[in-house]
Scaffold this active site. Structure first.
Site, PDB file in Angstrom:
ATOM      1  N   GLY A  25       0.860  -1.180   0.000  1.00  6.28           N
ATOM      2  CA  GLY A  25       0.000   0.000   0.000  1.00  6.28           C
ATOM      3  C   GLY A  25       0.891   1.222   0.000  1.00  6.28           C
ATOM      4  CB  SER A  26       0.184   4.848   0.103  1.00  7.91           C
ATOM      5  OG  SER A  26      -0.709   4.727   1.205  1.00  7.91           O
ATOM      6  CD  GLU A  28       2.549  -0.916   3.430  1.00 12.21           C
ATOM      7  OE1 GLU A  28       1.788  -0.542   2.510  1.00 12.21           O
ATOM      8  OE2 GLU A  28       2.275  -0.761   4.636  1.00 12.21           O
ATOM      9  CD  GLU A  47      -3.397  -7.759   3.005  1.00 10.23           C
ATOM     10  OE1 GLU A  47      -4.495  -8.336   2.853  1.00 10.23           O
ATOM     11  OE2 GLU A  47      -3.168  -6.622   2.552  1.00 10.23           O
ATOM     12  CG  HIS A  70      -1.562  -1.287   3.323  1.00 13.54           C
ATOM     13  ND1 HIS A  70      -0.747  -0.190   3.335  1.00 13.54           N
ATOM     14  CD2 HIS A  70      -2.825  -0.810   3.195  1.00 13.54           C
ATOM     15  CE1 HIS A  70      -1.478   0.907   3.223  1.00 13.54           C
ATOM     16  NE2 HIS A  70      -2.739   0.561   3.141  1.00 13.54           N
ATOM     17  CG  HIS A 281      -9.592 -30.400  18.354  1.00 13.17           C
ATOM     18  ND1 HIS A 281      -9.677 -30.588  16.996  1.00 13.17           N
ATOM     19  CD2 HIS A 281     -10.507 -29.450  18.649  1.00 13.17           C
ATOM     20  CE1 HIS A 281     -10.607 -29.784  16.497  1.00 13.17           C
ATOM     21  NE2 HIS A 281     -11.123 -29.099  17.474  1.00 13.17           N
ATOM     22  N   GLY A 401      -4.932 -25.187  13.319  1.00 14.45           N
ATOM     23  CA  GLY A 401      -6.216 -25.506  12.698  1.00 14.45           C
ATOM     24  C   GLY A 401      -6.858 -24.307  12.022  1.00 14.45           C
TER      25      GLY A 401
HETATM   26  N1  TZD Z   1     -12.539 -20.841  10.022  1.00 14.39           N
HETATM   27  C1  TZD Z   1     -11.183 -20.961  10.135  1.00 14.39           C
HETATM   28  C2  TZD Z   1     -10.316 -19.822   9.694  1.00 14.39           C
HETATM   29  N2  TZD Z   1     -10.610 -22.037  10.637  1.00 14.39           N
HETATM   30  C3  TZD Z   1     -11.403 -23.072  11.050  1.00 14.39           C
HETATM   31  N3  TZD Z   1     -10.781 -24.127  11.569  1.00 14.39           N
HETATM   32  C4  TZD Z   1     -12.802 -23.016  10.909  1.00 14.39           C
HETATM   33  C5  TZD Z   1     -13.323 -21.872  10.385  1.00 14.39           C
HETATM   34  C6  TZD Z   1     -13.723 -24.133  11.384  1.00 14.39           C
HETATM   35  N4  TZD Z   1     -13.562 -25.383  10.625  1.00 14.39           N
HETATM   36  C7  TZD Z   1     -12.836 -26.435  11.119  1.00 14.39           C
HETATM   37  O1  TZD Z   1     -12.224 -26.448  12.192  1.00 14.39           O
HETATM   38  S1  TZD Z   1     -12.861 -27.753  10.071  1.00 14.39           S
HETATM   39  C8  TZD Z   1     -13.861 -26.952   8.953  1.00 14.39           C
HETATM   40  C9  TZD Z   1     -14.151 -25.662   9.411  1.00 14.39           C
HETATM   41  C10 TZD Z   1     -14.983 -24.710   8.660  1.00 14.39           C
HETATM   42  C11 TZD Z   1     -14.308 -27.637   7.710  1.00 14.39           C
HETATM   43  C12 TZD Z   1     -13.280 -27.688   6.641  1.00 14.39           C
HETATM   44  O2  TZD Z   1     -13.865 -28.279   5.514  1.00 14.39           O
HETATM   45  P1  TZD Z   1     -13.053 -28.938   4.357  1.00 14.39           P
HETATM   46  O3  TZD Z   1     -12.595 -30.345   4.923  1.00 14.39           O
HETATM   47  O4  TZD Z   1     -13.969 -29.095   3.207  1.00 14.39           O
HETATM   48  O5  TZD Z   1     -11.818 -28.195   4.102  1.00 14.39           O
HETATM   49  P2  TZD Z   1     -13.448 -31.655   5.277  1.00 14.39           P
HETATM   50  O6  TZD Z   1     -12.505 -32.756   4.928  1.00 14.39           O
HETATM   51  O7  TZD Z   1     -14.713 -31.677   4.486  1.00 14.39           O
HETATM   52  O8  TZD Z   1     -13.687 -31.629   6.756  1.00 14.39           O
END
Ligand code: TZD
Ligand code: CA
Length: 528
Positions: A25-26, A28, A47, A70, A281, A401
């Site tokens: 951006g500006s 940078e 980003e 930015h 988890h 995750g």
């Molecule tokens: N948003 C973000 C940024 N991170 C996350 N982990 C989630 C939402 C929640 N989330 C999970 O923890 S797994 C998942 C989501 C939305 C599903 C991913 O779906 P996919 O994979 O199609 O990539 P599968 O194999 O169908 O589970």
């Protein structure tokens, strides 16, 4: 006249940080003025993708990667990706342009208010230098902070009127500095650990991502062989620390307290190396350890050591400590663990492909040193069972995750490892968070292969909805996505493979070529 600008580029050059991942951006532009010919700028269109690419690049190279964002808006867009970088000990040196110093106070457009506060707590160190002359020193500090154990992202906000200022006297000392960890446990600490291992009747090894990060995989193999230990991968695995067809290999531990205790039952000593204890988890309470078991934890991260709910910990260099252990322990008389049976190949099928079939094809065709960047959440255990990984640096999964890692990290890993082939295995949900990385792959001809597993749903959340007894949650399906059209729109050759023969053909063709390819594969939904 030596300026803050050229003194800073000297420091970056000296540390090998000549690849800059950014979205400008500006604020940078003055930093990008007179961009040196020996540097390359990798443009990402969002980003999240910029930080994800840099993350993959840093993880796969083991070296810090430089990012230029930015101001506050760019930083904010990158912060989801920072969650993964923080937990994977990824040494990202993130810079962000700031308004000119005299306009920060009035909060002119693009003033990054309280800039150093913004990326916390996902950085190890964050600063805005107090004056222009301190920028080169702060940049040097940022690089060392990111690189010292535990490696981590750092953040530097730099007002854009600083770059043209004269560099301070003595600035040349900065580029020449070396700063390093010296991290072997004492002889007494090692002696005690050797003693505990030799006294144990049935020890077990649990290995984490930092074993792979330290390139200590072979040492872990030799230690497992010498002490006849089965080797598990620590839960929520973000890297592969052990060859997956080795006879000592047991698989990935589940990310649940009771599940871990159940699987490690019968062991009297659990040696955890290079992982948090543990990265749980799903909530499944129980005792943290099986009855009669003690736990010893080797980690490079004091935070990991201190926050663990059980066991004794040694904080030190993983490679050096494993090497010293290996020299000191005596070969055990116990029999070597028996190799796990290989899963039978899946029989040919009609209709939508099962992920097992997809992984069998990948296992069959991928080169021995292929690198897998995985972000399909419902297929994790199946993947580990079916796709063999042999070498260090063969697997990357988002460490926190945070989705949006897979596509960008595949691009960054491929840039860092041009001699190996990267295969991204990405869910049809996950792909959308980092989709713009396809454009970077196309423009810079980064020959990663992106396999999109299209089951039309957030598969892992469907499973979780059952675990948490939420049968009626809205917002779990993602129908109507055409990744071949999306891929083509970003300039990537894109094909659909709806049966095993076509997948085999298209993957072989992609691996024989030297350009990025997207392969969309309709798949069944399975449980993680
Ligand atoms: N948003 C973000 C940024 N991170 C996350 N982990 C989630 C939402 C929640 N989330 C999970 O923890 S797994 C998942 C989501 C939305 C599903 C991913 O779906 P996919 O994979 O199609 O990539 P599968 O194999 O169908 O589970
Ligand atoms: Ca999916």
């Amino acid at each position: 006249m030596k300026t803050v600008h050229n003194a800073s580029y000297d420091i970056l050059r000296r540390h090998g940080l000549t690849t800059i991942f950014g979205n400008p951006g500006s604020n940078e532009l003055p930093f990008l003025k007179d961009f040196p010919e020996d540097f390359r700028y990798i443009l990402g269109l969002h980003e999240g993708a910029v930080v994800g690419m840099a993350d993959g690049f840093a993880l796969a190279s083991g070296k810090p990667a430089f990012v230029n964002l930015h101001a506050a808006a760019g930083t904010g867009n990158g912060m989801g990706a920072l969650t993964n970088a923080w937990y994977s000990h990824s040494p990202l040196v993130i810079s962000a342009g700031q308004q000119v110093r005299s306009m920060i106070g009035v909060e002119a457009m693009l003033a990054n208010v309280d800039a150093a506060q913004l990326p916390k707590p996902l950085v190890k160190w964050s600063a805005e230098p107090a004056c222009a002359q301190d920028v080169p020193r702060a940049l040097s500090q940022a690089i060392h902070m990111a690189s010292l154990a535990p490696k981590a992202p750092v953040y530097l906000s730099i007002p854009y009127d600083d770059w043209a200022q004269p560099a301070p006297v003595g600035v040349e000392h900065l580029a020449a500095r070396s700063v390093a960890n010296a991290g072997l446990p004492s002889a007494a600490q090692l002696g005690e650990l050797v003693e505990r291992l030799s006294r144990a009747n049935n020890p077990v090894l649990v290995l984490g991502p930092d074993v792979d990060g330290a390139n200590a995989n072979e040492l872990a193999v030799q230690l497992a062989e010498k002490l006849r230990m089965p080797a598990w991968v620590a839960p929520s695995a973000s890297r592969c620390p052990f060859p997956t067809r080795h006879r000592c290999f047991r698989g990935v531990l589940p990310a649940a307290i009771s599940g871990i205790s159940r699987l490690l039952d019968g062991h009297d000593l659990i040696l955890v190396v290079g992982a948090p204890v543990f990265r749980y988890h799903q909530f499944a309470p129980g005792d943290y350890l099986p009855a009669g078991a003690a736990l010893v934890h080797l980690t490079c991260d004091p935070g990991e050591a201190a926050r663990a709910p059980m066991g004794d910990a040694l904080v030190g260099d993983i490679y050096l400590t494993l090497e010293a252990l290996l020299e000191s322990v005596r070969t055990s008389q116990r029999p070597l663990p028996e190799a796990l049976p290989r899963p039978a190949p899946r029989a040919a099928e009609e209709g939508t492909l099962h992920p097992e079939t997809v992984f069998d094809v990948i296992d069959e065709l991928a080169p021995e040193d292929a690198i897998f960047v995985k972000e399909s959440t419902s297929t994790v255990s199946t993947f580990w069972q079916r796709v063999e990984m042999r070498q260090p640096g063969s697997y990357f999964f988002p460490a926190a995750g945070g989705l949006g890692f897979g596509l960008p990290a595949a691009v960054g890993v491929q840039l860092a490892q041009p001699q190996r082939r990267v295969i991204g295995i990405i869910g049809d949900g996950s792909a959308n968070y980092g989709i713009t990385a396809l454009w970077t792959a196309a423009q810079y001809r980064v020959p990663a292969v992106f396999i999109i597993l299209k089951n039309g749903t957030y598969g892992a959340l469907r499973w979780f909805a059952g675990v948490l007894d939420v049968p009626d949650a809205p917002g779990l399906d993602v129908p109507g996505l055409d990744f071949c059209q999306i891929g083509r729109g970003y300039g990537v050759r894109s094909v659909q493979a709806a049966d095993a023969a076509t997948l085999r053909e298209e993957l072989a063709r992609a691996l024989a070529g030297d350009e990025p390819v997207l392969i969309e594969v309709p798949t069944l939904t399975i449980e993680p």
